[in-house]
Design an enzyme around this catalytic site. Structure first.
Site, PDB file in Angstrom:
ATOM      1  N   HIS A 134      10.629   4.517  -6.753  1.00  0.00           N
ATOM      2  CA  HIS A 134       9.574   3.788  -6.049  1.00  0.00           C
ATOM      3  C   HIS A 134      10.138   2.798  -5.027  1.00  0.00           C
ATOM      4  O   HIS A 134       9.457   1.839  -4.662  1.00  0.00           O
ATOM      5  CB  HIS A 134       8.670   3.063  -7.052  1.00  0.00           C
ATOM      6  CG  HIS A 134       7.897   4.015  -7.918  1.00  0.00           C
ATOM      7  ND1 HIS A 134       7.153   3.619  -9.000  1.00  0.00           N
ATOM      8  CD2 HIS A 134       7.758   5.364  -7.862  1.00  0.00           C
ATOM      9  CE1 HIS A 134       6.585   4.680  -9.573  1.00  0.00           C
ATOM     10  NE2 HIS A 134       6.950   5.754  -8.905  1.00  0.00           N
ATOM     11  N   CYS A 141      10.062  -7.776  13.227  1.00  0.00           N
ATOM     12  CA  CYS A 141      11.345  -7.213  13.645  1.00  0.00           C
ATOM     13  C   CYS A 141      11.925  -8.025  14.809  1.00  0.00           C
ATOM     14  O   CYS A 141      11.234  -8.226  15.818  1.00  0.00           O
ATOM     15  CB  CYS A 141      11.118  -5.762  14.060  1.00  0.00           C
ATOM     16  SG  CYS A 141      12.570  -4.960  14.714  1.00  0.00           S
TER      17      CYS A 141
END
Ligand code: CNA
Length: 259
Positions: free
Chosen positions: A121, A154
């Site tokens: 996961h 970002c």
């Protein structure tokens, strides 16, 4: 009763040629990280899982995801491996397990020293820009988020950054999943620890192993739907039981050495 179960588990693992381990959130509760299904966890109280923890929801409203995940991130980044994680690292070091398949995102297996770990996961170790797909070390991003509670962006393109954990509606990372299937297919024993076995496809791996003749050992506080198919079920705290199993195996080994 627990003593006999520990002895049986040690004998089964000792006799196996290819043991694999499947873990879930329950192995990390003794490290202070709540699992998803305990009532006191609270992660799902008052939230719509699809709204906050799906890829669709994340794209619509990343701030809601970050607000929801804040307590889990906070506790996970400060958590340390516990005796159960270290017991599995010892089993790998002794050549007694071929690898660990985990549903956990907390990276505690690798931090405890296990080398063969398949994180189905995802994990909180890395984060990716959802726009340009640049991958970052998650630690400084998480630390910044814990301080300012702002959605991380970002530095290159300004896109929203998402930790490399798998949300609802996302594909499982293909390499870990294929490696996990391969381990399960080859297994003659699968040791299942701290998982409710409610989440597919991880929950299907023991069924795959069993089809090929693998024995099943379950260590879990609560019953699971696979208990009736297991060779041995231990309803106890993993951090208490696993070190006892390793100790028992070491004493079997010592006894054999002296013969
Ligand atoms: P779950 O459905 O929350 O089940 C956990 C199981 O562990 C329950 O059946 C408990 O009875 C049992 N349990 C709790 N504490 C212990 C203990 N000390 N010893 C033995 N058994 C115990 O969790 P699953 O892993 O089955 O569900 C899969 C989800 C939960 C995955 O998507 C994970 O990513 C997610 N999750 C991960 C973490 C983590 O990384 N530590 C934390 C919370 C949720």
């Amino acid at each position: 009763m627990l003593r006999e179960q520990v002895i049986s588990a040690a004998e089964l693992i000792n006799a196996a040629q290819h043991s694999v381990v499947l873990t879930g959130a329950g192995i990390s509760t003794p490290s202070g990280i709540p699992d998803f299904r305990s009532p006191e966890c609270g992660l799902w109280v008052g939230v719509d899982p699809v709204a906050v923890a799906s890829m669709y929801g994340f794209r619509q409203n990343p701030a809601a995801f970050y607000e929801w995940v804040y307590p889990l991130v906070d506790v996970t980044i400060h958590a340390e491996p516990n005796a159960a994680h270290y017991a599995l690292a010892a089993l790998e070091a002794h050549g007694k397990i071929a690898g660990v398949i985990t549903q956990n995102i907390d990276t505690l297996h690798t931090r405890a020293g296990n080398r063969v770990v398949h994180e189905l996961h995802g994990q909180f170790r890395e984060a990716t820009c959802t726009h340009c797909f640049e991958v970052f070390d998650a630690k400084p991003i998480i630390k910044q988020f814990l301080m300012d509670r702002q959605v991380p962006h970002c530095p290159t393109c300004g896109g929203v950054i998402k930790p490399n954990v798998i949300l609802f509606g996302e594909q499982l990372p293909i390499r870990p999943f294929m490696a996990a299937q391969d381990l399960a297919r080859k297994a003659d024993l699968i040791l299942i620890i701290g998982t409710s076995l409610e989440v597919a496809p991880a929950s299907e791996l023991p069924v795959l192993a069993r089809k090929n003749g693998a024995k099943i050992i379950i260590v879990n506080l609560e019953p699971t739907h696979l208990d009736s198919s297991a060779t041995l079920v231990i309803h106890a705290d993993a951090a208490e039981v696993l070190p006892q199993i390793v100790k028992q195996m070491e004493s079997i080994h010592e006894h054999d050495r002296q013969q």
